[in-house]
Design a protein around this motif. Structure first.
Motif, PDB file in Angstrom:
ATOM      1  N   ASP A  63       0.827  -1.209   0.000  1.00  0.00           N
ATOM      2  CA  ASP A  63       0.000   0.000   0.000  1.00  0.00           C
ATOM      3  C   ASP A  63       0.862   1.260   0.000  1.00  0.00           C
ATOM      4  O   ASP A  63       0.519   2.255  -0.647  1.00  0.00           O
ATOM      5  N   ASP A  64       1.986   1.210   0.728  1.00  0.00           N
ATOM      6  CA  ASP A  64       2.862   2.381   0.796  1.00  0.00           C
ATOM      7  C   ASP A  64       3.456   2.698  -0.565  1.00  0.00           C
ATOM      8  O   ASP A  64       3.398   3.848  -1.028  1.00  0.00           O
ATOM      9  N   LEU A  65       4.022   1.698  -1.230  1.00  0.00           N
ATOM     10  CA  LEU A  65       4.639   1.932  -2.531  1.00  0.00           C
ATOM     11  C   LEU A  65       3.596   2.298  -3.585  1.00  0.00           C
ATOM     12  O   LEU A  65       3.832   3.176  -4.417  1.00  0.00           O
ATOM     13  N   PHE A  66       2.455   1.638  -3.537  1.00  0.00           N
ATOM     14  CA  PHE A  66       1.420   1.901  -4.537  1.00  0.00           C
ATOM     15  C   PHE A  66       0.890   3.326  -4.401  1.00  0.00           C
ATOM     16  O   PHE A  66       0.553   3.969  -5.401  1.00  0.00           O
ATOM     17  N   SER A  67       0.843   3.840  -3.175  1.00  0.00           N
ATOM     18  CA  SER A  67       0.353   5.202  -2.957  1.00  0.00           C
ATOM     19  C   SER A  67       1.333   6.250  -3.461  1.00  0.00           C
ATOM     20  O   SER A  67       0.967   7.427  -3.596  1.00  0.00           O
ATOM     21  N   ARG A  68       2.575   5.858  -3.731  1.00  0.00           N
ATOM     22  CA  ARG A  68       3.574   6.798  -4.242  1.00  0.00           C
ATOM     23  C   ARG A  68       3.399   7.089  -5.724  1.00  0.00           C
ATOM     24  O   ARG A  68       4.000   8.017  -6.259  1.00  0.00           O
ATOM     25  N   LEU A  69       2.576   6.286  -6.395  1.00  0.00           N
ATOM     26  CA  LEU A  69       2.394   6.435  -7.840  1.00  0.00           C
ATOM     27  C   LEU A  69       1.303   7.451  -8.153  1.00  0.00           C
ATOM     28  O   LEU A  69       0.384   7.675  -7.362  1.00  0.00           O
ATOM     29  N   SER A  70       1.411   8.039  -9.319  1.00  0.00           N
ATOM     30  CA  SER A  70       0.318   8.872  -9.821  1.00  0.00           C
ATOM     31  C   SER A  70      -0.827   7.963 -10.253  1.00  0.00           C
ATOM     32  O   SER A  70      -0.673   6.740 -10.337  1.00  0.00           O
ATOM     33  N   GLN A  71      -1.985   8.528 -10.514  1.00  0.00           N
ATOM     34  CA  GLN A  71      -3.130   7.721 -10.942  1.00  0.00           C
ATOM     35  C   GLN A  71      -2.830   6.988 -12.242  1.00  0.00           C
ATOM     36  O   GLN A  71      -3.196   5.814 -12.403  1.00  0.00           O
ATOM     37  N   GLN A  72      -2.164   7.678 -13.168  1.00  0.00           N
ATOM     38  CA  GLN A  72      -1.800   7.032 -14.434  1.00  0.00           C
ATOM     39  C   GLN A  72      -0.812   5.888 -14.193  1.00  0.00           C
ATOM     40  O   GLN A  72      -0.913   4.827 -14.821  1.00  0.00           O
ATOM     41  N   GLU A  73       0.141   6.095 -13.287  1.00  0.00           N
ATOM     42  CA  GLU A  73       1.117   5.056 -12.978  1.00  0.00           C
ATOM     43  C   GLU A  73       0.458   3.873 -12.287  1.00  0.00           C
ATOM     44  O   GLU A  73       0.837   2.716 -12.523  1.00  0.00           O
ATOM     45  N   GLN A  74      -0.518   4.131 -11.443  1.00  0.00           N
ATOM     46  CA  GLN A  74      -1.236   3.045 -10.783  1.00  0.00           C
ATOM     47  C   GLN A  74      -1.972   2.179 -11.794  1.00  0.00           C
ATOM     48  O   GLN A  74      -1.947   0.940 -11.698  1.00  0.00           O
ATOM     49  N   ARG A  75      -2.627   2.819 -12.751  1.00  0.00           N
ATOM     50  CA  ARG A  75      -3.308   2.054 -13.800  1.00  0.00           C
ATOM     51  C   ARG A  75      -2.301   1.260 -14.629  1.00  0.00           C
ATOM     52  O   ARG A  75      -2.552   0.102 -15.003  1.00  0.00           O
ATOM     53  N   PHE A  76      -1.153   1.871 -14.913  1.00  0.00           N
ATOM     54  CA  PHE A  76      -0.104   1.195 -15.674  1.00  0.00           C
ATOM     55  C   PHE A  76       0.427  -0.019 -14.918  1.00  0.00           C
ATOM     56  O   PHE A  76       0.615  -1.096 -15.499  1.00  0.00           O
ATOM     57  N   ALA A  77       0.667   0.135 -13.618  1.00  0.00           N
ATOM     58  CA  ALA A  77       1.186  -0.966 -12.805  1.00  0.00           C
ATOM     59  C   ALA A  77       0.195  -2.128 -12.760  1.00  0.00           C
ATOM     60  O   ALA A  77       0.582  -3.296 -12.915  1.00  0.00           O
ATOM     61  N   LYS A  78      -1.072  -1.826 -12.542  1.00  0.00           N
ATOM     62  CA  LYS A  78      -2.091  -2.880 -12.495  1.00  0.00           C
ATOM     63  C   LYS A  78      -2.198  -3.593 -13.840  1.00  0.00           C
ATOM     64  O   LYS A  78      -2.298  -4.824 -13.896  1.00  0.00           O
ATOM     65  N   SER A  79      -2.177  -2.810 -14.917  1.00  0.00           N
ATOM     66  CA  SER A  79      -2.288  -3.397 -16.250  1.00  0.00           C
ATOM     67  C   SER A  79      -1.092  -4.291 -16.555  1.00  0.00           C
ATOM     68  O   SER A  79      -1.256  -5.412 -17.070  1.00  0.00           O
ATOM     69  N   CYS A  80       0.114  -3.830 -16.244  1.00  0.00           N
ATOM     70  CA  CYS A  80       1.318  -4.630 -16.481  1.00  0.00           C
ATOM     71  C   CYS A  80       1.266  -5.932 -15.691  1.00  0.00           C
ATOM     72  O   CYS A  80       1.608  -7.004 -16.204  1.00  0.00           O
ATOM     73  N   LYS A  81       0.855  -5.846 -14.449  1.00  0.00           N
ATOM     74  CA  LYS A  81       0.791  -7.029 -13.591  1.00  0.00           C
ATOM     75  C   LYS A  81      -0.221  -8.043 -14.127  1.00  0.00           C
ATOM     76  O   LYS A  81       0.060  -9.243 -14.187  1.00  0.00           O
ATOM     77  N   GLU A  82      -1.375  -7.562 -14.543  1.00  0.00           N
ATOM     78  CA  GLU A  82      -2.399  -8.463 -15.075  1.00  0.00           C
ATOM     79  C   GLU A  82      -1.947  -9.122 -16.371  1.00  0.00           C
ATOM     80  O   GLU A  82      -2.151 -10.327 -16.577  1.00  0.00           O
ATOM     81  N   ILE A  83      -1.319  -8.340 -17.245  1.00  0.00           N
ATOM     82  CA  ILE A  83      -0.841  -8.884 -18.523  1.00  0.00           C
ATOM     83  C   ILE A  83       0.258  -9.919 -18.295  1.00  0.00           C
ATOM     84  O   ILE A  83       0.267 -10.986 -18.922  1.00  0.00           O
ATOM     85  N   MET A  84       1.207  -9.615 -17.386  1.00  0.00           N
ATOM     86  CA  MET A  84       2.294 -10.536 -17.104  1.00  0.00           C
ATOM     87  C   MET A  84       1.779 -11.827 -16.492  1.00  0.00           C
ATOM     88  O   MET A  84       2.194 -12.933 -16.886  1.00  0.00           O
ATOM     89  N   GLU A  85       0.859 -11.739 -15.543  1.00  0.00           N
ATOM     90  CA  GLU A  85       0.304 -12.932 -14.906  1.00  0.00           C
ATOM     91  C   GLU A  85      -0.465 -13.792 -15.912  1.00  0.00           C
ATOM     92  O   GLU A  85      -0.354 -15.024 -15.897  1.00  0.00           O
ATOM     93  N   LYS A  86      -1.215 -13.146 -16.786  1.00  0.00           N
ATOM     94  CA  LYS A  86      -1.962 -13.878 -17.806  1.00  0.00           C
ATOM     95  C   LYS A  86      -1.018 -14.586 -18.768  1.00  0.00           C
ATOM     96  O   LYS A  86      -1.229 -15.758 -19.133  1.00  0.00           O
ATOM     97  N   HIS A  87       0.034 -13.896 -19.162  1.00  0.00           N
ATOM     98  CA  HIS A  87       1.011 -14.492 -20.080  1.00  0.00           C
ATOM     99  C   HIS A  87       1.714 -15.689 -19.442  1.00  0.00           C
ATOM    100  O   HIS A  87       1.863 -16.746 -20.079  1.00  0.00           O
ATOM    101  N   LEU A  88       2.147 -15.544 -18.201  1.00  0.00           N
ATOM    102  CA  LEU A  88       2.831 -16.640 -17.521  1.00  0.00           C
ATOM    103  C   LEU A  88       1.899 -17.824 -17.306  1.00  0.00           C
ATOM    104  O   LEU A  88       2.314 -18.987 -17.422  1.00  0.00           O
ATOM    105  N   GLU A  89       0.662 -17.533 -16.984  1.00  0.00           N
ATOM    106  CA  GLU A  89      -0.311 -18.612 -16.773  1.00  0.00           C
ATOM    107  C   GLU A  89      -0.531 -19.411 -18.053  1.00  0.00           C
ATOM    108  O   GLU A  89      -0.549 -20.651 -18.042  1.00  0.00           O
ATOM    109  N   GLN A  90      -0.665 -18.725 -19.164  1.00  0.00           N
ATOM    110  CA  GLN A  90      -0.952 -19.398 -20.429  1.00  0.00           C
ATOM    111  C   GLN A  90       0.264 -20.110 -21.008  1.00  0.00           C
ATOM    112  O   GLN A  90       0.142 -21.194 -21.587  1.00  0.00           O
TER     113      GLN A  90
END
Length: 215
Positions: free
Chosen positions: A105-132
């Motif tokens: 929560d501490d590190l995530f709160s350091r990001l801008s709103q755009q960066e937060q969306r970018f981080a979530k999107s990257c994480k979801e894409i990476m997890e989906k790719h690794l799973e498949q």
């Protein structure tokens, strides 16, 4: 009533947003972890860039001397470089430590709103790719994105920044005797405008408080 003599020398030395942006860029570049996003500074830098671009257009339309135009263009190019470099450094850290940042929560709160969306999107894409591509083909117990196996007690597959790394830093004001460890065996006297090589973990609080600059 304040006067020039009453001002802190370190704050007087960085009176322009360009200097503040340069300081933020240096700190971000040297810090192993992602720092707080300076939204007001970035907003002012973007406004300055827009103003410079409009000024250059007016100069071109009115036939202003080429030397004057080149000076304004240099100022614009410098500001653009610093802003883009600052934002690029942050995106690189987010890409490298996306899982670690998203679970803190501490590190995530350091990001801008755009960066937060970018981080979530990257994480979801990476997890989906690794799973498949990989995890779905592994036996049960070894198909976790964050842990090597069921026997793991923590997320040992999540890259973390090395906070124990040594960094070059410069004090902006007298800090005095400063404890570098938890038990008080390592103490250093931090004097204004002196250079030091210290563990980032020990001084991260001073960096966040703006009392030390990384170089």
């Amino acid at each position: 009533m304040s006067s020039w003599e009453d001002e802190d020398p370190s704050s007087a030395a960085a009176t322009t947003d360009v200097e503040l942006l340069k300081r933020a860029w240096r700190n971000e570049k040297a810090a192993p972890e992602i720092l707080h996003f300076d939204a007001p500074l970035v907003s002012r830098a973007r406004e300055q860039i827009q103003l410079l671009e409009e000024t250059l257009e007016d100069f071109t339309d009115n036939g202003v001397d080429d030397l004057v135009v080149s000076l304004y263009q240099m100022d614009l190019d410098r500001t653009l470089f610093l802003l883009r470099s600052y934002l690029r450094l942050r995106l690189q850290k987010i890409e490298k430590y996306m899982a670690y940042i998203c679970k803190s929560d501490d590190l995530f709160s350091r990001l801008s709103q755009q960066e937060q969306r970018f981080a979530k999107s990257c994480k979801e894409i990476m997890e989906k790719h690794l799973e498949q591509s990989v995890l779905s083909k592994l036996p049960y117990g070894y198909d976790s994105v964050t842990r090597q196996s069921l026997s793991s007690t923590e997320d040992d597959m999540v890259p973390e920044p090395e906070l124990d790394t040594f960094v070059f830093c410069k004090t902006k004001s007298d800090v005095g005797a400063f404890q570098l460890d938890d038990i008080g065996e390592e103490v250093v006297d931090l004097v204004a405008d002196d250079l030091y090589v210290l563990r980032y973990k020990s001084i991260k609080g001073l960096v966040e408080a703006g009392r030390i600059d990384l170089i």
